[in-house]
Design an enzyme around this catalytic site. Structure first.
Site, PDB file in Angstrom:
ATOM      1  N   GLY A  41       0.785  -1.230   0.000  1.00 52.17           N
ATOM      2  CA  GLY A  41       0.000   0.000   0.000  1.00 52.17           C
ATOM      3  C   GLY A  41       0.817   1.280   0.000  1.00 52.17           C
ATOM      4  O   GLY A  41       0.370   2.301  -0.513  1.00 52.17           O
ATOM      5  N   ASP A  97       0.699   3.415   4.222  1.00 53.75           N
ATOM      6  CA  ASP A  97      -0.371   4.157   3.563  1.00 53.75           C
ATOM      7  C   ASP A  97      -1.376   4.722   4.558  1.00 53.75           C
ATOM      8  O   ASP A  97      -1.779   5.872   4.466  1.00 53.75           O
ATOM      9  CB  ASP A  97      -1.077   3.274   2.506  1.00 53.75           C
ATOM     10  N   ASP A 100      -5.110   2.352  10.502  1.00 55.41           N
ATOM     11  CA  ASP A 100      -6.511   1.976  10.683  1.00 55.41           C
ATOM     12  C   ASP A 100      -6.643   1.511  12.139  1.00 55.41           C
ATOM     13  O   ASP A 100      -6.714   2.347  13.037  1.00 55.41           O
ATOM     14  CB  ASP A 100      -6.801   0.883   9.645  1.00 55.41           C
ATOM     15  N   LYS A 128      -7.220   6.983  10.166  1.00 55.24           N
ATOM     16  CA  LYS A 128      -8.639   6.797  10.528  1.00 55.24           C
ATOM     17  C   LYS A 128      -8.699   6.618  12.035  1.00 55.24           C
ATOM     18  O   LYS A 128      -8.759   5.491  12.539  1.00 55.24           O
ATOM     19  CB  LYS A 128      -9.169   5.497   9.906  1.00 55.24           C
ATOM     20  N   PHE A 149     -13.954   3.079   3.621  1.00 55.43           N
ATOM     21  CA  PHE A 149     -12.891   2.342   2.933  1.00 55.43           C
ATOM     22  C   PHE A 149     -12.480   3.144   1.710  1.00 55.43           C
ATOM     23  O   PHE A 149     -13.319   3.544   0.909  1.00 55.43           O
ATOM     24  CB  PHE A 149     -13.362   0.939   2.532  1.00 55.43           C
ATOM     25  N   ASP A 156      -5.533  -0.398  -2.383  1.00 51.32           N
ATOM     26  CA  ASP A 156      -6.296  -1.234  -3.303  1.00 51.32           C
ATOM     27  C   ASP A 156      -7.489  -1.882  -2.632  1.00 51.32           C
ATOM     28  O   ASP A 156      -7.595  -1.922  -1.399  1.00 51.32           O
ATOM     29  CB  ASP A 156      -5.402  -2.349  -3.856  1.00 51.32           C
ATOM     30  N   ARG A 162      -5.310   0.503  -7.226  1.00 47.88           N
ATOM     31  CA  ARG A 162      -4.058   0.980  -6.641  1.00 47.88           C
ATOM     32  C   ARG A 162      -3.426   2.103  -7.465  1.00 47.88           C
ATOM     33  O   ARG A 162      -2.725   2.961  -6.952  1.00 47.88           O
ATOM     34  CB  ARG A 162      -3.077  -0.191  -6.559  1.00 47.88           C
TER      35      ARG A 162
HETATM   36  P1  XMP Z   1      -4.149  -1.473  10.511  1.00 48.35           P
HETATM   37  O1  XMP Z   1      -5.532  -1.915  10.910  1.00 48.35           O
HETATM   38  O2  XMP Z   1      -3.132  -2.513  10.865  1.00 48.35           O
HETATM   39  O3  XMP Z   1      -4.257  -1.364   8.937  1.00 48.35           O
HETATM   40  O4  XMP Z   1      -3.819  -0.098  11.003  1.00 48.35           O
HETATM   41  C1  XMP Z   1      -3.314  -1.844   8.122  1.00 48.35           C
HETATM   42  C2  XMP Z   1      -3.659  -1.983   6.704  1.00 48.35           C
HETATM   43  O5  XMP Z   1      -5.060  -2.123   6.443  1.00 48.35           O
HETATM   44  C3  XMP Z   1      -5.283  -1.651   5.138  1.00 48.35           C
HETATM   45  N1  XMP Z   1      -6.387  -0.665   5.151  1.00 48.35           N
HETATM   46  C4  XMP Z   1      -6.934  -0.162   4.057  1.00 48.35           C
HETATM   47  N2  XMP Z   1      -6.658  -0.379   2.758  1.00 48.35           N
HETATM   48  N3  XMP Z   1      -8.346   1.158   2.160  1.00 48.35           N
HETATM   49  C5  XMP Z   1      -7.374   0.277   1.806  1.00 48.35           C
HETATM   50  O6  XMP Z   1      -7.121   0.097   0.618  1.00 48.35           O
HETATM   51  C6  XMP Z   1      -8.677   1.439   3.440  1.00 48.35           C
HETATM   52  O7  XMP Z   1      -9.573   2.243   3.707  1.00 48.35           O
HETATM   53  C7  XMP Z   1      -7.927   0.734   4.448  1.00 48.35           C
HETATM   54  N4  XMP Z   1      -7.975   0.737   5.800  1.00 48.35           N
HETATM   55  C8  XMP Z   1      -6.992  -0.129   6.196  1.00 48.35           C
HETATM   56  C9  XMP Z   1      -3.996  -0.991   4.669  1.00 48.35           C
HETATM   57  O8  XMP Z   1      -3.278  -1.864   3.836  1.00 48.35           O
HETATM   58  C10 XMP Z   1      -3.227  -0.761   5.933  1.00 48.35           C
HETATM   59  O9  XMP Z   1      -1.838  -0.719   5.733  1.00 48.35           O
END
Ligand code: XMP
Length: 177
Positions: A41, A97, A100, A128, A149, A156, A162
């Site tokens: 990402g 990227d 979350d 987020k 999302f 992606d 992507r």
């Molecule tokens: P965490 O939950 O570990 O998140 O903070 C890690 C990965 O989750 C993916 N992610 C997303 N990917 N759109 C995406 O394409 C989104 O809205 C999204 N939210 C989380 C992303 O790969 C991130 O590194």
């Protein structure tokens, strides 16, 4: 899932990443800096950020994946490609990227510290905060977004979108009653 509205234009992203790059460059001045970016990402964000960081930066790529549903990351984080990585006594900037739940950044930061990094800071394009489950400090952050999302600019959905130069929401299909 169809593409929804554009959340951040290519121009907005480029301008904000330029600001982040300037801050990072000022903060580290002439100290050697190792960037560790998380595939896949972060690739587009990384490329844009590197334009602003000068020549003294080294770049390493690692892989991390968290398992969950298609549009929500889960609890388990798997890390790969650590074999060659040597961060002993290095100042590391961890680039991803999006933050979350925070689990990926927290797991990788912990690993880098265990591998002897002198300092570990974090840099994400998107945050987020409403989804956070793990406390992780974001040293540099591009944009705060709601719990939607998003795709594009490296992010992606099932391998698609992507390559979009902007960031858009992904519309959930309307549920049948
Ligand atoms: P965490 O939950 O570990 O998140 O903070 C890690 C990965 O989750 C993916 N992610 C997303 N990917 N759109 C995406 O394409 C989104 O809205 C999204 N939210 C989380 C992303 O790969 C991130 O590194």
């Amino acid at each position: 899932m169809p593409l929804g509205k554009v959340l951040l234009s290519a121009e907005q992203i480029a301008s904000r990443v330029g600001e982040l790059g300037l801050r990072i460059r000022r903060d580290y001045e002439d100290q050697p800096l190792t960037i560790v970016a998380i595939l896949q990402g972060a690739i587009v964000f990384l490329g844009e950020l590197l334009k602003h960081l000068g020549a003294g930066v080294t770049v390493e790529l690692i892989e991390a994946s968290s398992y969950g549903t298609a549009t929500a990351s889960g609890g388990q984080v798997t890390l790969r490609r650590y074999g060659r990585l040597d961060v002993r006594d290095r100042d590391v900037l961890l680039v991803d990227d999006i933050a979350d739940t925070g689990r990926t950044l927290a797991a990788v930061a912990r690993q880098l510290e265990a591998m002897g990094a002198r300092s570990v800071r974090t840099c994400v394009l998107l945050d987020k905060p409403s989804r956070r489950e793990v406390d992780v400090e974001l040293s540099y952050r591009g944009f705060e977004i709601d719990d939607v999302f998003v795709v594009g600019f490296g992010l992606d959905h099932a391998g698609r979108y992507r390559t979009l130069p902007y960031i858009a929401c992904l519309d959930e299909p309307a549920r049948k009653e």
